[in-house]
Design a protein around this motif. Structure first.
Motif, PDB file in Angstrom:
ATOM      1  N   PRO A   1      37.975  47.643  28.919  1.00  0.00           N
ATOM      2  CA  PRO A   1      37.938  46.382  29.679  1.00  0.00           C
ATOM      3  C   PRO A   1      36.738  46.357  30.627  1.00  0.00           C
ATOM      4  O   PRO A   1      36.373  47.364  31.230  1.00  0.00           O
ATOM      5  CB  PRO A   1      39.256  46.400  30.451  1.00  0.00           C
ATOM      6  CG  PRO A   1      39.659  47.839  30.499  1.00  0.00           C
ATOM      7  CD  PRO A   1      39.151  48.451  29.239  1.00  0.00           C
ATOM      8  N   THR A   2      36.136  45.203  30.739  1.00  0.00           N
ATOM      9  CA  THR A   2      35.008  45.011  31.647  1.00  0.00           C
ATOM     10  C   THR A   2      35.531  44.623  33.028  1.00  0.00           C
ATOM     11  O   THR A   2      36.705  44.247  33.173  1.00  0.00           O
ATOM     12  CB  THR A   2      34.091  43.897  31.124  1.00  0.00           C
ATOM     13  OG1 THR A   2      34.821  42.659  31.154  1.00  0.00           O
ATOM     14  CG2 THR A   2      33.641  44.182  29.697  1.00  0.00           C
ATOM     15  N   PRO A   3      34.685  44.681  34.065  1.00  0.00           N
ATOM     16  CA  PRO A   3      35.122  44.217  35.396  1.00  0.00           C
ATOM     17  C   PRO A   3      35.661  42.792  35.376  1.00  0.00           C
ATOM     18  O   PRO A   3      36.615  42.462  36.088  1.00  0.00           O
ATOM     19  CB  PRO A   3      33.857  44.342  36.244  1.00  0.00           C
ATOM     20  CG  PRO A   3      33.091  45.453  35.589  1.00  0.00           C
ATOM     21  CD  PRO A   3      33.348  45.302  34.124  1.00  0.00           C
ATOM     22  N   LEU A   4      35.059  41.944  34.540  1.00  0.00           N
ATOM     23  CA  LEU A   4      35.554  40.570  34.440  1.00  0.00           C
ATOM     24  C   LEU A   4      36.966  40.547  33.868  1.00  0.00           C
ATOM     25  O   LEU A   4      37.824  39.776  34.326  1.00  0.00           O
ATOM     26  CB  LEU A   4      34.613  39.740  33.563  1.00  0.00           C
ATOM     27  CG  LEU A   4      35.002  38.268  33.353  1.00  0.00           C
ATOM     28  CD1 LEU A   4      35.105  37.549  34.685  1.00  0.00           C
ATOM     29  CD2 LEU A   4      34.006  37.573  32.433  1.00  0.00           C
ATOM     30  N   ASP A   5      37.225  41.386  32.848  1.00  0.00           N
ATOM     31  CA  ASP A   5      38.579  41.455  32.285  1.00  0.00           C
ATOM     32  C   ASP A   5      39.586  41.881  33.350  1.00  0.00           C
ATOM     33  O   ASP A   5      40.704  41.355  33.431  1.00  0.00           O
ATOM     34  CB  ASP A   5      38.612  42.451  31.117  1.00  0.00           C
ATOM     35  CG  ASP A   5      37.785  41.979  29.936  1.00  0.00           C
ATOM     36  OD1 ASP A   5      37.651  40.754  29.773  1.00  0.00           O
ATOM     37  OD2 ASP A   5      37.279  42.830  29.189  1.00  0.00           O
ATOM     38  N   VAL A   6      39.205  42.872  34.181  1.00  0.00           N
ATOM     39  CA  VAL A   6      40.099  43.366  35.228  1.00  0.00           C
ATOM     40  C   VAL A   6      40.415  42.257  36.225  1.00  0.00           C
ATOM     41  O   VAL A   6      41.566  42.058  36.633  1.00  0.00           O
ATOM     42  CB  VAL A   6      39.479  44.582  35.940  1.00  0.00           C
ATOM     43  CG1 VAL A   6      40.341  45.000  37.122  1.00  0.00           C
ATOM     44  CG2 VAL A   6      39.320  45.740  34.964  1.00  0.00           C
ATOM     45  N   ARG A   7      39.386  41.509  36.646  1.00  0.00           N
ATOM     46  CA  ARG A   7      39.611  40.430  37.610  1.00  0.00           C
ATOM     47  C   ARG A   7      40.511  39.353  37.013  1.00  0.00           C
ATOM     48  O   ARG A   7      41.408  38.828  37.681  1.00  0.00           O
ATOM     49  CB  ARG A   7      38.271  39.819  38.047  1.00  0.00           C
ATOM     50  CG  ARG A   7      37.458  40.732  38.966  1.00  0.00           C
ATOM     51  CD  ARG A   7      36.382  39.942  39.693  1.00  0.00           C
ATOM     52  NE  ARG A   7      35.433  39.336  38.771  1.00  0.00           N
ATOM     53  CZ  ARG A   7      34.336  39.956  38.325  1.00  0.00           C
ATOM     54  NH1 ARG A   7      34.073  41.198  38.704  1.00  0.00           N
ATOM     55  NH2 ARG A   7      33.520  39.346  37.505  1.00  0.00           N
ATOM     56  N   ARG A   8      40.279  39.012  35.742  1.00  0.00           N
ATOM     57  CA  ARG A   8      41.105  37.994  35.102  1.00  0.00           C
ATOM     58  C   ARG A   8      42.564  38.446  35.029  1.00  0.00           C
ATOM     59  O   ARG A   8      43.496  37.653  35.248  1.00  0.00           O
ATOM     60  CB  ARG A   8      40.583  37.702  33.686  1.00  0.00           C
ATOM     61  CG  ARG A   8      39.295  36.885  33.683  1.00  0.00           C
ATOM     62  CD  ARG A   8      38.780  36.724  32.272  1.00  0.00           C
ATOM     63  NE  ARG A   8      37.613  35.845  32.231  1.00  0.00           N
ATOM     64  CZ  ARG A   8      36.828  35.675  31.161  1.00  0.00           C
ATOM     65  NH1 ARG A   8      37.104  36.337  30.047  1.00  0.00           N
ATOM     66  NH2 ARG A   8      35.807  34.862  31.211  1.00  0.00           N
TER      67      ARG A   8
ATOM     68  N   ALA B   1      45.757  36.636  36.831  1.00  0.00           N
ATOM     69  CA  ALA B   1      46.910  36.208  36.040  1.00  0.00           C
ATOM     70  C   ALA B   1      48.197  36.782  36.618  1.00  0.00           C
ATOM     71  O   ALA B   1      49.229  36.097  36.705  1.00  0.00           O
ATOM     72  CB  ALA B   1      46.741  36.642  34.585  1.00  0.00           C
ATOM     73  N   GLN B   2      48.163  38.050  37.033  1.00  0.00           N
ATOM     74  CA  GLN B   2      49.355  38.666  37.616  1.00  0.00           C
ATOM     75  C   GLN B   2      49.718  38.016  38.950  1.00  0.00           C
ATOM     76  O   GLN B   2      50.901  37.808  39.256  1.00  0.00           O
ATOM     77  CB  GLN B   2      49.118  40.162  37.797  1.00  0.00           C
ATOM     78  CG  GLN B   2      49.031  40.922  36.475  1.00  0.00           C
ATOM     79  CD  GLN B   2      48.677  42.378  36.673  1.00  0.00           C
ATOM     80  OE1 GLN B   2      48.249  42.781  37.775  1.00  0.00           O
ATOM     81  NE2 GLN B   2      48.835  43.181  35.632  1.00  0.00           N
ATOM     82  N   ALA B   3      48.699  37.687  39.767  1.00  0.00           N
ATOM     83  CA  ALA B   3      48.963  37.032  41.047  1.00  0.00           C
ATOM     84  C   ALA B   3      49.603  35.664  40.846  1.00  0.00           C
ATOM     85  O   ALA B   3      50.539  35.278  41.546  1.00  0.00           O
ATOM     86  CB  ALA B   3      47.665  36.904  41.847  1.00  0.00           C
ATOM     87  N   VAL B   4      49.084  34.934  39.859  1.00  0.00           N
ATOM     88  CA  VAL B   4      49.655  33.620  39.565  1.00  0.00           C
ATOM     89  C   VAL B   4      51.101  33.762  39.109  1.00  0.00           C
ATOM     90  O   VAL B   4      51.988  32.990  39.488  1.00  0.00           O
ATOM     91  CB  VAL B   4      48.810  32.896  38.499  1.00  0.00           C
ATOM     92  CG1 VAL B   4      49.518  31.629  38.018  1.00  0.00           C
ATOM     93  CG2 VAL B   4      47.435  32.552  39.057  1.00  0.00           C
TER      94      VAL B   4
END
Length: 301
Positions: A235-242, A246-249
């Motif tokens: 996973p890339t940093p962008l994948d981690v942020r996404r 998603a988990q926060a939402v």
């Protein structure tokens, strides 16, 4: 292997598409061992018949009649080099007409009289830019922009079984020119459905040996290979942020949304904590005695 089994496999492999819509409506299939017609597909009431003649120049013959024992009202034939997609154009329209027909009335749109105007039968071609060309008196010829396909309409004949409309494509010759021929009483909308298939630009599957060398230069070939397997990656940093977003939402969607909800949750939490504290204190108080057992009931004298 019997002739019927061989015929079935050959037709399903090479010409499956013209029969797909008819199969969905439950039309009976008959694989014949004897005679020129090797496969016969009929509507349940036998009014529509589609014959496949595997060893003949006229490969497909399609007819429609008022009832099972009447002579055909009209006939359409397709020669051995006509693409299956063009045959499917007529077969699909027939299946649609039959599905909408009223079985009690014994009629159907597939038995309708043709339009008085020849243009109705070839409207998909003229809409696609095909233009009228010089032709013999009493006939109409319309040619595709590249000149490699056309339609000839013969208005000079009048008998019901006369061949009046011929759709063609490819250079002249036994193995290169595809032809679809319709008799005089063929409904115009069925001819139009067949013509529409000739203007469809969707890619088709072909093996190279199926293309005659005379027409190979007229088509665009694109090789089709197996789909490359997807390779997993870190996973890339962008994948981690996404994922975090998603988990926060998801958590927010499950959390209480009003002040009243928050107060209720706080009250429940305090009550549960107080109960736990009382239970813990009672269990650890020095000298605490277990509750007395209830006395046995007395018996009256």
């Amino acid at each position: 292997m019997s002739t019927a089994i061989y015929t079935r496999r050959l037709v399903e492999h090479r010409y499956g598409r013209p029969l797909e819509d008819l199969q969905r409506h439950g039309e009976p299939h008959h694989y014949l061992d004897e005679g020129p017609c090797q496969l016969l597909v009929t509507s349940p009431d036998q009014r529509i018949r589609i014959g496949w003649f595997g060893d003949d120049f006229e490969l497909w013959k399609i007819t429609a009649a008022e009832d099972a024992v009447s002579a055909p009202r009209w006939t359409a034939t397709f020669n051995h080099v006509t693409p299956a997609e063009i045959v499917a154009g007529l077969a699909t329209a027939l299946a649609h007409d039959y599905a909408e027909a009223d079985a009690a009335d014994g009629n159907g749109r597939f038995l309708a009289s043709p339009s008085l105007y020849w243009a109705d039968a070839v409207r998909p071609l003229t809409d696609a830019g095909w233009t009228r060309s010089a032709a013999e008196r009493g006939t109409v010829e319309i040619i595709a922009p590249d000149g490699h396909a056309g339609v000839l309409i013969d208005n000079r004949l009048s008998d019901w079984d006369d061949e009046t409309v011929t759709l063609w494509a490819g250079p002249p010759g036994w193995g290169t020119r595809a032809e679809a021929v319709f008799t005089a009483r063929t409904p115009s909308h069925l001819i139009a459905a067949t013509a529409a298939a000739m203007t469809d630009s969707a890619p088709v599957m072909r093996e190279r040996h199926q293309l005659d060398h005379k027409v190979e230069r007229l088509v665009t070939l694109s090789p089709v290979g197996p789909t490359a397997p997807r390779i997993s990656r870190a996973p890339t940093p962008l994948d981690v942020r996404r994922t975090a977003v998603a988990q926060a939402v998801h958590r927010a969607a499950r959390a209480p949304q009003t002040a009243a909800d928050l107060r209720v949750m706080a009250a429940r939490s305090r009550t549960a904590t107080s109960a736990q504290n009382r239970s813990s204190t009672s269990a650890h108080t020095p000298g605490a005695r277990p509750p007395a057992s209830p006395s046995a009931p007395r018996h009256s004298r």
